[in-house]
Design a protein around this motif. Structure first.
Motif: not given
Length: 349
Positions: A81-88, A42-44, A95-104, A68-70
């Motif tokens: 627990p930080t994944h909960e801030y994103w609603g997961y 999931l791109e953020v 482990e399965r929903k990985i947020l990626v920051k392509k503009n990093a 975010q996520g691993c």
């Protein structure tokens, strides 16, 4: 019958305590395997990538995390627990929903150009692993390291994945200017335990090969023997220190396991699944290090712990340091070469 999903640490999606309603599915439900068989990317689009580190017991000013996520799926991971801030969920979702920051990389360059910025080493992977499996394809970490090289900015890397050796062509010239160090996380050299405890990390042999490769390439290397979980890997401490010293590690660090917040149910479920005969003993030992609790948030206490088990662990590491690392150490990284305009200048050639 139970259906084990290969490469997964969490047993189920535990409840996100930020959400009012709860809906949980176990990996043993009939249709769960199909849902979790593939990682969802999931791109953020964050507005910044460098985070100030305010904890007084952490010796770095900044950290940055391209993901975010691993996918590594470590049962004990403090970042769950930080994944909960994103609603997961901190369980399977982590482990399965990985947020990626392509503009990093672009955000990092903007940070370096800030007027008046005074460079200090930045930790890459302060929360989740910058070299987790998806990095092989996306190469966000590699692009960020190239920015650091262009601007001559120091960076510390922490990872559980031997994929870091892919970027030797960037790391070597950085090391020649004392701009980089690499810490490999090696909490166990028991491959059976490694496969269960951190299922999608590099194997023990591959991690050790990476350590040796990095050291021979002239890159300062540290090993995080972390976390120490009494009753699981605490008996390996001296063996680990001996092996990593022989492979060229310049230093090591360690932490005591802490099961804060929603890490606790994930780890307890994992113990029940893989080590039911040791479950109560391991949990009792962990609680004995933290005043009867499985977690510890106090900055003053979380590293030291308390009680006989904690002191035994500290003593073992002191012995290991004297025996295998007495003449070794890490030099501070160089902050004097940084130039906020250098990246742009280099691109002209």
């Amino acid at each position: 019958m139970k259906k084990e999903i290969k490469g997964q640490g969490a047993v189920q999606n535990i409840h996100n305590h930020f959400l009012k309603h709860r809906y949980e599915k176990s990996i043993y439900d009939d249709d769960f395997e199909e849902v979790t068989a593939k990682t969802e990317i999931l791109e953020v689009f964050p507005k910044s990538i460098v985070n100030p580190v305010k904890s007084p017991d952490l010796h770095m000013a900044y950290s940055m995390n391209p993901y975010q996520g691993c996918e590594h799926g470590c049962a004990y991971c403090f970042a769950r627990p930080t994944h909960e801030y994103w609603g997961y969920s901190a369980g399977v979702d982590f482990e399965r929903k990985i947020l990626v920051k392509k503009n990093a990389p672009e955000l990092l360059e903007q940070f370096f150009k800030k007027r008046g910025y005074k460079p200090e080493p930045i930790l890459m992977s302060g929360n989740t692993d910058c070299y987790q499996p998806i990095e092989r394809k996306l190469q966000i970490t590699r692009r960020m390291l190239q920015v650091c090289l262009d601007y001559r900015h120091p960076v510390d890397i922490l990872t559980k994945n031997a994929l870091v050796t892919r970027d030797l062509d960037i790391l070597k010239p950085m090391a020649e200017k004392n701009l980089v160090s690499v810490s490999l996380s090696i909490p166990t050299i028991n491959e059976t335990l490694r496969r269960q405890l951190e299922p999608r990390t590099s194997s023990v042999n591959t991690k050790l090969q990476a350590l040796e490769t990095l050291s021979r390439a002239g890159i300062p290397t540290n090993v995080m023997v972390a976390p120490i979980i009494p009753g699981l890997n605490s008996m390996e401490i001296l063996n680990i220190l001996k092996v990593i010293s022989e492979k060229g590690a310049h230093s090591f660090g360690y932490t005591l396991v802490r099961l804060n917040d929603t890490v606790e149910p994930v780890f307890v479920d994992w113990l029940e699944e893989h080590y039911p005969d040791r479950k109560e003993k391991v949990l009792h030992h962990i609680a004995s290090m933290h005043g009867g609790k499985l977690g510890e948030k106090s900055v003053a206490k979380r590293r030291k712990g308390e009680g006989n088990i904690a002191e035994m662990i500290h003593t073992t590491f002191r012995v290991g340091r004297q025996k295998y690392f007495a003449d070794k150490g890490m030099m501070p990284l160089n902050c004097d070469l940084f130039d906020g305009t250098k990246g742009e200048q280099l691109r002209l050639f």
